[in-house]
Write a protein that holds these residues in place. Structure first.
Motif, PDB file in Angstrom:
ATOM      1  N   LEU A  17     -12.303  -5.801  10.398  1.00 43.51           N
ATOM      2  CA  LEU A  17     -10.939  -5.580   9.918  1.00 43.51           C
ATOM      3  C   LEU A  17     -10.951  -4.806   8.609  1.00 43.51           C
ATOM      4  O   LEU A  17     -10.207  -3.838   8.449  1.00 43.51           O
ATOM      5  CB  LEU A  17     -10.214  -6.917   9.732  1.00 43.51           C
ATOM      6  N   GLY A  18     -11.790  -5.216   7.684  1.00 45.70           N
ATOM      7  CA  GLY A  18     -11.884  -4.525   6.399  1.00 45.70           C
ATOM      8  C   GLY A  18     -12.259  -3.063   6.563  1.00 45.70           C
ATOM      9  O   GLY A  18     -11.669  -2.182   5.931  1.00 45.70           O
ATOM     10  N   ALA A  19     -13.235  -2.802   7.436  1.00 45.39           N
ATOM     11  CA  ALA A  19     -13.669  -1.419   7.672  1.00 45.39           C
ATOM     12  C   ALA A  19     -12.538  -0.591   8.277  1.00 45.39           C
ATOM     13  O   ALA A  19     -12.324   0.564   7.893  1.00 45.39           O
ATOM     14  CB  ALA A  19     -14.897  -1.403   8.581  1.00 45.39           C
ATOM     15  N   LEU A  20     -11.801  -1.181   9.215  1.00 42.03           N
ATOM     16  CA  LEU A  20     -10.668  -0.479   9.831  1.00 42.03           C
ATOM     17  C   LEU A  20      -9.621  -0.119   8.788  1.00 42.03           C
ATOM     18  O   LEU A  20      -9.136   1.014   8.744  1.00 42.03           O
ATOM     19  CB  LEU A  20     -10.047  -1.347  10.923  1.00 42.03           C
ATOM     20  N   LEU A  21      -9.280  -1.070   7.928  1.00 41.11           N
ATOM     21  CA  LEU A  21      -8.254  -0.809   6.917  1.00 41.11           C
ATOM     22  C   LEU A  21      -8.718   0.238   5.905  1.00 41.11           C
ATOM     23  O   LEU A  21      -7.925   1.093   5.499  1.00 41.11           O
ATOM     24  CB  LEU A  21      -7.862  -2.106   6.213  1.00 41.11           C
ATOM     25  N   ARG A  22      -9.979   0.197   5.520  1.00 43.09           N
ATOM     26  CA  ARG A  22     -10.503   1.218   4.589  1.00 43.09           C
ATOM     27  C   ARG A  22     -10.423   2.602   5.210  1.00 43.09           C
ATOM     28  O   ARG A  22     -10.014   3.565   4.571  1.00 43.09           O
ATOM     29  CB  ARG A  22     -11.949   0.905   4.201  1.00 43.09           C
ATOM     30  N   ARG A  23     -10.830   2.710   6.492  1.00 45.83           N
ATOM     31  CA  ARG A  23     -10.772   4.018   7.173  1.00 45.83           C
ATOM     32  C   ARG A  23      -9.331   4.505   7.261  1.00 45.83           C
ATOM     33  O   ARG A  23      -9.038   5.676   7.012  1.00 45.83           O
ATOM     34  CB  ARG A  23     -11.367   3.924   8.579  1.00 45.83           C
ATOM     35  N   ALA A  24      -8.425   3.612   7.629  1.00 49.02           N
ATOM     36  CA  ALA A  24      -7.021   3.997   7.785  1.00 49.02           C
ATOM     37  C   ALA A  24      -6.391   4.367   6.444  1.00 49.02           C
ATOM     38  O   ALA A  24      -5.523   5.239   6.386  1.00 49.02           O
ATOM     39  CB  ALA A  24      -6.231   2.858   8.447  1.00 49.02           C
ATOM     40  N   ARG A  25      -6.817   3.722   5.381  1.00 46.77           N
ATOM     41  CA  ARG A  25      -6.269   4.021   4.045  1.00 46.77           C
ATOM     42  C   ARG A  25      -6.738   5.388   3.575  1.00 46.77           C
ATOM     43  O   ARG A  25      -6.009   6.114   2.905  1.00 46.77           O
ATOM     44  CB  ARG A  25      -6.695   2.936   3.049  1.00 46.77           C
ATOM     45  N   GLY A  26      -7.943   5.776   3.940  1.00 48.28           N
ATOM     46  CA  GLY A  26      -8.466   7.089   3.559  1.00 48.28           C
ATOM     47  C   GLY A  26      -8.488   7.283   2.060  1.00 48.28           C
ATOM     48  O   GLY A  26      -9.002   6.441   1.328  1.00 48.28           O
ATOM     49  N   ASP A  27      -7.896   8.375   1.591  1.00 45.72           N
ATOM     50  CA  ASP A  27      -7.883   8.707   0.163  1.00 45.72           C
ATOM     51  C   ASP A  27      -6.706   8.083  -0.590  1.00 45.72           C
ATOM     52  O   ASP A  27      -6.609   8.245  -1.799  1.00 45.72           O
ATOM     53  CB  ASP A  27      -7.832  10.231  -0.019  1.00 45.72           C
ATOM     54  N   ARG A  28      -5.832   7.410   0.124  1.00 48.38           N
ATOM     55  CA  ARG A  28      -4.691   6.787  -0.548  1.00 48.38           C
ATOM     56  C   ARG A  28      -5.178   5.634  -1.425  1.00 48.38           C
ATOM     57  O   ARG A  28      -6.140   4.954  -1.091  1.00 48.38           O
ATOM     58  CB  ARG A  28      -3.676   6.273   0.472  1.00 48.38           C
ATOM     59  N   SER A  29      -4.509   5.423  -2.516  1.00 50.78           N
ATOM     60  CA  SER A  29      -4.974   4.387  -3.445  1.00 50.78           C
ATOM     61  C   SER A  29      -4.679   2.994  -2.896  1.00 50.78           C
ATOM     62  O   SER A  29      -3.673   2.756  -2.227  1.00 50.78           O
ATOM     63  CB  SER A  29      -4.317   4.551  -4.819  1.00 50.78           C
ATOM     64  N   MET A  30      -5.594   2.091  -3.213  1.00 59.20           N
ATOM     65  CA  MET A  30      -5.436   0.702  -2.825  1.00 59.20           C
ATOM     66  C   MET A  30      -4.163   0.127  -3.443  1.00 59.20           C
ATOM     67  O   MET A  30      -3.432  -0.625  -2.794  1.00 59.20           O
ATOM     68  CB  MET A  30      -6.667  -0.087  -3.266  1.00 59.20           C
ATOM     69  N   ALA A  36       3.156  -1.178  -1.457  1.00 56.44           N
ATOM     70  CA  ALA A  36       4.066  -0.822  -0.364  1.00 56.44           C
ATOM     71  C   ALA A  36       4.101  -1.915   0.710  1.00 56.44           C
ATOM     72  O   ALA A  36       5.132  -2.136   1.345  1.00 56.44           O
ATOM     73  CB  ALA A  36       3.666   0.510   0.249  1.00 56.44           C
ATOM     74  N   ALA A  37       2.967  -2.597   0.905  1.00 54.63           N
ATOM     75  CA  ALA A  37       2.891  -3.657   1.914  1.00 54.63           C
ATOM     76  C   ALA A  37       3.381  -4.996   1.379  1.00 54.63           C
ATOM     77  O   ALA A  37       3.524  -5.958   2.140  1.00 54.63           O
ATOM     78  CB  ALA A  37       1.457  -3.792   2.414  1.00 54.63           C
ATOM     79  N   GLY A  38       3.603  -5.069   0.075  1.00 50.71           N
ATOM     80  CA  GLY A  38       4.074  -6.316  -0.511  1.00 50.71           C
ATOM     81  C   GLY A  38       2.983  -7.353  -0.728  1.00 50.71           C
ATOM     82  O   GLY A  38       3.247  -8.552  -0.725  1.00 50.71           O
ATOM     83  N   VAL A  39       1.742  -6.881  -0.882  1.00 49.70           N
ATOM     84  CA  VAL A  39       0.624  -7.781  -1.179  1.00 49.70           C
ATOM     85  C   VAL A  39      -0.007  -7.336  -2.492  1.00 49.70           C
ATOM     86  O   VAL A  39       0.200  -6.210  -2.947  1.00 49.70           O
ATOM     87  CB  VAL A  39      -0.439  -7.805  -0.055  1.00 49.70           C
ATOM     88  N   SER A  40      -0.779  -8.201  -3.080  1.00 53.39           N
ATOM     89  CA  SER A  40      -1.426  -7.818  -4.326  1.00 53.39           C
ATOM     90  C   SER A  40      -2.611  -6.900  -4.039  1.00 53.39           C
ATOM     91  O   SER A  40      -3.237  -6.996  -2.976  1.00 53.39           O
ATOM     92  CB  SER A  40      -1.913  -9.057  -5.085  1.00 53.39           C
ATOM     93  N   PRO A  41      -2.913  -6.009  -4.974  1.00 55.07           N
ATOM     94  CA  PRO A  41      -4.098  -5.161  -4.801  1.00 55.07           C
ATOM     95  C   PRO A  41      -5.363  -5.998  -4.637  1.00 55.07           C
ATOM     96  O   PRO A  41      -6.260  -5.628  -3.878  1.00 55.07           O
ATOM     97  CB  PRO A  41      -4.142  -4.329  -6.082  1.00 55.07           C
ATOM     98  N   GLU A  42      -5.426  -7.138  -5.301  1.00 55.00           N
ATOM     99  CA  GLU A  42      -6.592  -8.021  -5.176  1.00 55.00           C
ATOM    100  C   GLU A  42      -6.725  -8.561  -3.748  1.00 55.00           C
ATOM    101  O   GLU A  42      -7.819  -8.635  -3.201  1.00 55.00           O
ATOM    102  CB  GLU A  42      -6.480  -9.180  -6.173  1.00 55.00           C
ATOM    103  N   THR A  43      -5.607  -8.903  -3.135  1.00 59.29           N
ATOM    104  CA  THR A  43      -5.636  -9.378  -1.750  1.00 59.29           C
ATOM    105  C   THR A  43      -6.138  -8.278  -0.826  1.00 59.29           C
ATOM    106  O   THR A  43      -7.008  -8.518   0.018  1.00 59.29           O
ATOM    107  CB  THR A  43      -4.236  -9.854  -1.307  1.00 59.29           C
TER     108      THR A  43
END
Length: 95
Positions: A17-30, A36-43
């Motif tokens: 799951l983590g790898a999928l989300l990293r790939r999908a995020r690409g160059d966009r900042s965490m 935008a998703a309503g979660v903390s950057p730490e989460t």
């Protein structure tokens, strides 16, 4: 509440799951994606790193939506096809 240890399968699923989300995020900042998703950057960081292997469904749904992933895509990616198991022959019951 006592939290049970994660199984190896749950740990592997969290890593996928983590790898999928990293790939999908690409160059966009965490930070941008998390806010935008309503979660903390730490989460988001913990999910992407696999440290939170079993995040809540609404959390994953919100992140997937912002990243343009369908929940079907997420499910397919994190749950590899089950290995076929040999079928046992049916035994006849004597009457």
């Amino acid at each position: 509440m006592v939290r049970l240890p994660l199984t190896p399968t749950e740990i592997e699923r969290g890593q996928r799951l983590g790898a999928l989300l990293r790939r999908a995020r690409g160059d966009r900042s965490m930070l941008d994606i998390a806010l935008a998703a309503g979660v903390s950057p730490e989460t988001l960081r913990k999910i992407e790193s696999g440290r939170v292997a079993t995040p809540a469904f609404p959390t994953i749904a919100a992140i997937a939506d912002i990243l343009g992933l369908s929940l079907d895509e997420v499910w397919t990616e994190i749950n590899p096809p089950a290995k076929p198991t040999p079928r046992r022959s049916r035994e006849r019951l004597a009457s």
